[in-house]
Design a protein around this motif. Structure first.
Motif, mmCIF file in Angstrom:
data_model
loop_
_atom_site.group_PDB
_atom_site.id
_atom_site.type_symbol
_atom_site.label_atom_id
_atom_site.label_comp_id
_atom_site.label_asym_id
_atom_site.label_seq_id
_atom_site.Cartn_x
_atom_site.Cartn_y
_atom_site.Cartn_z
ATOM 1 N N THR A 12 0.822 -1.207 0.000
ATOM 2 C CA THR A 12 0.000 0.000 0.000
ATOM 3 C C THR A 12 0.855 1.255 0.000
ATOM 4 N N ASP A 45 -7.603 2.611 -4.517
ATOM 5 C CA ASP A 45 -7.702 2.537 -5.978
ATOM 6 C C ASP A 45 -7.427 1.123 -6.500
ATOM 7 N N ASN A 47 -4.954 -0.087 -7.910
ATOM 8 C CA ASN A 47 -3.601 -0.572 -7.602
ATOM 9 C C ASN A 47 -3.382 -0.745 -6.095
ATOM 10 N N ASN A 48 -4.483 -0.719 -5.345
ATOM 11 C CA ASN A 48 -4.453 -0.912 -3.886
ATOM 12 C C ASN A 48 -3.759 0.209 -3.130
ATOM 13 N N ASN A 49 -3.675 1.383 -3.734
ATOM 14 C CA ASN A 49 -3.121 2.527 -3.024
ATOM 15 C C ASN A 49 -4.230 3.229 -2.248
ATOM 16 N N ARG A 120 -6.454 -3.405 2.869
ATOM 17 C CA ARG A 120 -5.368 -2.488 2.507
ATOM 18 C C ARG A 120 -5.257 -1.289 3.454
#
Length: 199
Positions: A12, A45, A47-49, A120
């Motif tokens: 993350t 998001d 992309n796992n951010n 996340r």
């Protein structure tokens, strides 16, 4: 591809918006001789951010109020549903002793609870040894749900303006106006969402 809560934080990239960062910092400033904690609301998001948009300050008196914690989490969930697109994406804590960088058993318990809902989710600890934030040093440490430092870099949106906003808010005493869930429990007319704190 299943992710267990313990390993989720490795991937993350946490980003904090001005509202989230300034609110959590003001919470720690208001109760500088006590431990404080709170929730981070935002989104994750593709992309796992994690993007934390808002902080909800929880407690400053005792971290052992589990029934009250359940109520706070439920109300936070309701708020997220109303705001559309928001979810609980993290947890923050500042300890009573400035050099104490341990999440502690209660902090770990909350972090694990949040990670069960949002694998996340980020866990941030405010390093209170120097309450002077800068763009190079946000005074925040990213931790795993177990409380170990992950070394993740934390990004601040518009960092220069956000640090300026924080300094202005502290100098005008805005931290004294901040309301956490503890205070709201004592006086339900006080807004723990802090809707007008940064305006």
């Amino acid at each position: 591809n299943t992710i267990t809560p313990g390993e989720s934080a490795c991937f993350t990239m946490p980003t904090l918006a001005a509202d989230a960062y300034v609110t959590l910092f003001l919470h720690a400033c208001k109760h500088s001789s006590k431990a404080v904690n709170g929730l981070l609301l935002g989104s994750v998001d593709a992309n796992n951010n994690v993007m934390a948009l808002k902080a909800l300050p929880l407690f400053h008196s005792s971290f052992a109020l589990s029934p009250m914690l359940e109520v706070a989490l439920m109300l936070a969930d309701e708020f997220c549903k109303q705001e559309k697109g928001l979810q609980i994406v993290g947890y923050y804590q500042a300890n009573e002793l400035s050099g104490d960088l341990d999440l502690g058993p209660f902090g770990r318990k909350i972090a694990e609870k949040i990670r069960m809902q949002c694998p996340r989710a980020v866990v941030l600890l405010l390093d209170g040894s120097k309450m002077q934030a800068s763009t190079d040093d946000l005074r925040l440490l990213a931790l795993s749900a177990e409380g170990k430092q992950t070394g993740q870099e934390i990004t601040l949106v518009n960092s220069v303006q956000t640090i300026e906003l924080l300094e202005k808010r502290i100098s005008c005493g805005a931290h004294q106006q901040l309301v956490d869930f503890d205070t709201h429990l004592d006086d339900s007319t006080k807004d723990w969402l802090n809707s007008s704190l940064l305006s």
